[in-house]
Design a protein around this motif. Structure first.
Motif, PDB file in Angstrom:
ATOM      1  N   ASP A 170      79.567 152.537  76.670  1.00 27.58           N
ATOM      2  CA  ASP A 170      79.967 151.791  75.477  1.00 27.58           C
ATOM      3  C   ASP A 170      81.209 152.444  74.875  1.00 27.58           C
ATOM      4  O   ASP A 170      81.565 153.578  75.203  1.00 27.58           O
ATOM      5  N   ARG A 171      81.896 151.738  73.999  1.00 26.97           N
ATOM      6  CA  ARG A 171      83.204 152.175  73.526  1.00 26.97           C
ATOM      7  C   ARG A 171      83.150 153.507  72.784  1.00 26.97           C
ATOM      8  O   ARG A 171      83.985 154.384  72.999  1.00 26.97           O
ATOM      9  N   GLU A 172      82.193 153.650  71.904  1.00 23.67           N
ATOM     10  CA  GLU A 172      82.120 154.887  71.123  1.00 23.67           C
ATOM     11  C   GLU A 172      81.752 156.078  71.998  1.00 23.67           C
ATOM     12  O   GLU A 172      82.301 157.175  71.832  1.00 23.67           O
ATOM     13  N   ALA A 173      80.842 155.890  72.940  1.00 24.15           N
ATOM     14  CA  ALA A 173      80.455 156.987  73.829  1.00 24.15           C
ATOM     15  C   ALA A 173      81.612 157.402  74.726  1.00 24.15           C
ATOM     16  O   ALA A 173      81.852 158.603  74.938  1.00 24.15           O
ATOM     17  N   ALA A 174      82.344 156.430  75.262  1.00 18.34           N
ATOM     18  CA  ALA A 174      83.494 156.745  76.114  1.00 18.34           C
ATOM     19  C   ALA A 174      84.549 157.514  75.336  1.00 18.34           C
ATOM     20  O   ALA A 174      85.157 158.454  75.854  1.00 18.34           O
TER      21      ALA A 174
END
Length: 269
Positions: A170-174
């Protein structure tokens, strides 16, 4: 190098290290435009990197604190795995990368590639993987692209975040993983360069320390702000504005190389 030039270089380093538009490419670009020359292994470059290192450490202090308290966590192992291909690519291609940094001959094409990656990032559907569920293959892929991003105008943050999205994060994890991964990468590169810098102590002491330290502080402040801005932009899929920007920079560089032959070495002849 004047104090103003040092501040400009520091701001450029800090902003472009974490905004996905390539710090090294912009350092080369600013050197050409300001008609100054800073070798890739000088102490000033080291201090600029220490400034950005301080910025990301402070911005990611919660994540770093958690890692310190949990040194045997899965995230720690994923970071170590990602650093393996980064180290291999850096070791094998170090001299080639330094030559490209000093000449700037390839940065036009690399800005084009960075723009393509950023444009793609906004359109890709994010997955649901996070730091706890990512795999060894995910880490290896992200680390490989981090190694490749040593090329002058390929964005480290852009490529590593894109690699995470490609692998279903997901965007935040990446974004978090990219920034945390940058900490040992920046630290390692800095330590390697320090060995070269202090080979000649007399020359080192004669350097303009006040300007260099001011530049490093500027890099730290700009870097912290860039981490916060990039995190928000990735979350809201607003990368295409930077894709257009990097393509505009690429157009300027390539035009100069093909027709101007003023700032950059020509592509032909």
């Amino acid at each position: 190098m004047t104090t103003l030039q040092a501040i400009i270089m520091g701001i450029v380093q800090g902003v472009t290290e974490f905004l996905p538009i390539s710090s090294t490419g912009h350092i080369v670009l600013v050197e050409k435009l300001l008609d100054i020359h800073v070798d890739s292994d000088t102490l000033f470059i080291v201090l600029l990197h220490l400034g950005t290192l301080a910025a990301v450490l402070y911005a990611m202090r919660r994540e770093v604190g958690w890692l310190v308290r949990h040194p045997k966590s899965r995230l720690t192992w994923m970071i170590l795995v990602a650093l393996l291909p980064t180290a291999v690519v850096g070791a094998v291609c170090e001299e080639w990368f330094e030559g490209l940094f000093d000449s700037g001959v390839t940065i036009g094409f690399e800005f084009v590639i960075t723009g393509v990656v950023l444009w793609w990032m906004d359109g890709v559907a994010a997955g649901n993987k996070n730091e706890r569920t990512m795999t060894v293959a995910d880490s290896l892929w992200i680390g490989t692209l981090q190694g490749i991003s040593i090329l002058p105008a390929l964005s480290r943050s852009g490529l590593t975040i894109a690699a995470g999205l490609w692998r279903g994060m997901d965007r935040e994890a990446a974004t978090r993983f990219s920034f945390v991964l940058s900490i040992p990468a920046i630290l390692g590169a800095t330590l390697v360069k320090l060995d070269d810098v202090f080979e000649d102590p007399a020359k080192t002491m004669a350097l303009p320390w006040s300007q260099m330290i001011i530049g490093a502080v500027a890099a730290a402040i700009a870097g912290y702000l860039a981490v916060r801005v990039t995190t928000w932009l990735i979350r809201h899929s607003r990368m295409r504005i930077f894709a257009v920007y990097t393509w505009a920079v690429a157009a300027f560089v390539l035009y100069d190389q093909l027709f101007g032959h003023h700032f950059f070495p020509p592509l032909i002849g």
